[in-house]
Design an enzyme around this catalytic site. Structure first.
Site, PDB file in Angstrom:
ATOM      1  N   MET A  30       3.318  -2.792  -0.802  1.00 38.01           N
ATOM      2  CA  MET A  30       4.329  -3.763  -0.378  1.00 38.01           C
ATOM      3  C   MET A  30       4.429  -3.799   1.152  1.00 38.01           C
ATOM      4  O   MET A  30       5.422  -4.265   1.713  1.00 38.01           O
ATOM      5  CB  MET A  30       5.682  -3.427  -1.000  1.00 38.01           C
ATOM      6  CG  MET A  30       5.623  -3.492  -2.528  1.00 38.01           C
ATOM      7  SD  MET A  30       7.205  -3.801  -3.308  1.00 38.01           S
ATOM      8  CE  MET A  30       8.093  -2.343  -2.826  1.00 38.01           C
ATOM      9  N   HIS A  37       0.024   5.298   2.530  1.00 38.56           N
ATOM     10  CA  HIS A  37      -0.805   4.173   2.101  1.00 38.56           C
ATOM     11  C   HIS A  37      -2.251   4.368   2.592  1.00 38.56           C
ATOM     12  O   HIS A  37      -3.208   4.124   1.856  1.00 38.56           O
ATOM     13  CB  HIS A  37      -0.290   2.861   2.697  1.00 38.56           C
ATOM     14  CG  HIS A  37       1.092   2.472   2.265  1.00 38.56           C
ATOM     15  ND1 HIS A  37       2.161   2.476   3.135  1.00 38.56           N
ATOM     16  CD2 HIS A  37       1.580   2.054   1.071  1.00 38.56           C
ATOM     17  CE1 HIS A  37       3.247   2.079   2.504  1.00 38.56           C
ATOM     18  NE2 HIS A  37       2.927   1.823   1.237  1.00 38.56           N
ATOM     19  N   GLN A 153       5.880   5.540 -11.944  1.00 34.16           N
ATOM     20  CA  GLN A 153       5.106   4.298 -11.822  1.00 34.16           C
ATOM     21  C   GLN A 153       3.631   4.558 -12.145  1.00 34.16           C
ATOM     22  O   GLN A 153       2.983   3.781 -12.855  1.00 34.16           O
ATOM     23  CB  GLN A 153       5.256   3.770 -10.394  1.00 34.16           C
ATOM     24  CG  GLN A 153       4.232   2.731  -9.983  1.00 34.16           C
ATOM     25  CD  GLN A 153       4.527   2.165  -8.604  1.00 34.16           C
ATOM     26  OE1 GLN A 153       5.463   1.402  -8.452  1.00 34.16           O
ATOM     27  NE2 GLN A 153       3.737   2.510  -7.602  1.00 34.16           N
TER      28      GLN A 153
HETATM   29  P1  AMP Z   1       4.609   0.751  -1.849  1.00 28.96           P
HETATM   30  O1  AMP Z   1       4.115  -0.032  -0.665  1.00 28.96           O
HETATM   31  O2  AMP Z   1       5.810   1.579  -1.570  1.00 28.96           O
HETATM   32  O3  AMP Z   1       4.702  -0.090  -3.091  1.00 28.96           O
HETATM   33  O4  AMP Z   1       3.464   1.815  -2.137  1.00 28.96           O
HETATM   34  C1  AMP Z   1       2.137   1.432  -2.366  1.00 28.96           C
HETATM   35  C2  AMP Z   1       1.373   2.633  -2.874  1.00 28.96           C
HETATM   36  O5  AMP Z   1       1.416   3.675  -1.911  1.00 28.96           O
HETATM   37  C3  AMP Z   1       1.971   3.190  -4.166  1.00 28.96           C
HETATM   38  O6  AMP Z   1       0.921   3.591  -5.039  1.00 28.96           O
HETATM   39  C4  AMP Z   1       2.758   4.373  -3.676  1.00 28.96           C
HETATM   40  O7  AMP Z   1       2.927   5.386  -4.648  1.00 28.96           O
HETATM   41  C5  AMP Z   1       1.872   4.860  -2.533  1.00 28.96           C
HETATM   42  N1  AMP Z   1       2.638   5.682  -1.603  1.00 28.96           N
HETATM   43  C6  AMP Z   1       3.828   5.385  -1.014  1.00 28.96           C
HETATM   44  N2  AMP Z   1       4.253   6.430  -0.267  1.00 28.96           N
HETATM   45  C7  AMP Z   1       3.317   7.404  -0.382  1.00 28.96           C
HETATM   46  C8  AMP Z   1       3.181   8.732   0.137  1.00 28.96           C
HETATM   47  N3  AMP Z   1       4.088   9.266   0.942  1.00 28.96           N
HETATM   48  N4  AMP Z   1       2.091   9.445  -0.205  1.00 28.96           N
HETATM   49  C9  AMP Z   1       1.145   8.916  -1.026  1.00 28.96           C
HETATM   50  N5  AMP Z   1       1.214   7.666  -1.553  1.00 28.96           N
HETATM   51  C10 AMP Z   1       2.281   6.929  -1.235  1.00 28.96           C
END
Ligand code: AMP
Length: 280
Positions: A30, A37, A153
């Site tokens: 997102m 990410h 998730q």
């Molecule tokens: P989001 O943009 O928050 O929807 O996250 C996109 C992807 O990045 C999802 O698979 C999240 O689980 C992963 N993600 C977000 N924060 C972290 C983190 N601190 N460490 C590893 N993966 C992450």
């Protein structure tokens, strides 16, 4: 790096790549990208011929409209970060194309949608499942990468959404943290310096609470955690749960505490954060 907004164009390019036997790695996000990410992007770059990152702030997964409106957006910085990493394709679709009026796919999420995030954020995982399904349908990746920070998730996508796509492999990557232990999150950008500092203590408390499993009962662990958090005026716990890593079934007193994870959600000011880790 190619930047594509159109769903038709994206599908076409992905089909062409598949026809040429190129492997496609996919990282849905997102935006407001951070090292968490980027860890997923790097893994995909290592394992695939082509890496696609999507940025789409999915309105369907926000049960709180204010959280949606305040979600950080920094498209230019994101683009530069991805370019620097060597990402091949950035997909930035618009809502009307991701969810056309006739798209009404719904998922049976069952038990997994009734606990923790499912219980506290009604509709959230249905929104997640719907967007991820749509993105998989368009990108049609060989591998897709998710963070274990959003563990529930990850389970729902692996067990409910991915099986619709025959040759798709889902990878879950460990949570990337600040030196303090705080899990990186786009929402951390919304914290004041004091909230940020206070939230940074939570992972250590989580680790200690995890170590109590099997030694103290759940109520004692929750009471201790609540008391520790109450030392920080900006923090407010929402839930603290122990659930099985594969099934998300809650820990029952007397079980052997192996293959469990500890899960927390808490507020720092009005920002809701989540974290989880394995019980060692
Ligand atoms: P989001 O943009 O928050 O929807 O996250 C996109 C992807 O990045 C999802 O698979 C999240 O689980 C992963 N993600 C977000 N924060 C972290 C983190 N601190 N460490 C590893 N993966 C992450």
């Amino acid at each position: 790096m190619k930047i594509i907004q159109s769903v038709t164009e994206m599908s076409q390019i992905m089909q062409d790549l598949r026809r040429k036997d190129q492997s496609i790695g996919f990282v849905p996000t997102m935006g407001a990208l951070h090292e968490g990410h980027l860890a997923l992007v790097r893994k995909s770059l290592l394992e695939n011929d082509v890496t696609v990152v999507s940025i789409f702030v999915n309105p369907l997964q926000f049960n709180n409209p204010e959280d949606f409106l305040k979600y950080p957006k920094m498209p230019e910085k994101d683009r530069l970060m991805l370019e620097q990493e060597g990402c091949d394709v950035l997909f930035t679709p618009v809502k009307d194309e991701i969810f056309p009026p006739d798209y009404n796919q719904r998922f049976q999420l069952g038990f997994w949608d009734t606990v923790m995030e499912g219980a506290f954020r009604p509709g959230h995982f249905q929104g997640v499942a719907r967007v991820v399904y749509r993105l998989f349908e368009i990108v049609h990746p060989h591998k897709a990468y998710f963070g274990l920070k959003d563990y529930q998730q990850f389970i729902i996508i692996s067990k409910v959404v991915a099986p619709y796509f025959k040759d798709l492999k889902i990878s879950g990557l460990e949570t990337v943290r600040e030196k303090s232990g705080l899990a990186l999150s786009s929402r951390n950008l919304r914290l004041t310096p004091i909230q940020y500092e206070q939230a940074s203590h939570v992972p250590e408390l989580l680790k200690i609470a995890a170590g109590m499993l099997g030694k103290k009962n759940l109520q004692e662990i929750r009471d201790w955690f609540q008391a520790e958090l109450s030392k920080y005026n900006e923090l407010r716990p929402e839930y603290l749960e122990f659930a099985h890593a594969d099934t998300l079934q809650p820990f029952v007193e007397g079980d052997a505490p192996s293959n469990y994870r500890i899960f927390v959600s808490f507020y720092a000011g009005d920002v809701r954060l989540i974290d989880n880790m394995a019980v060692q």
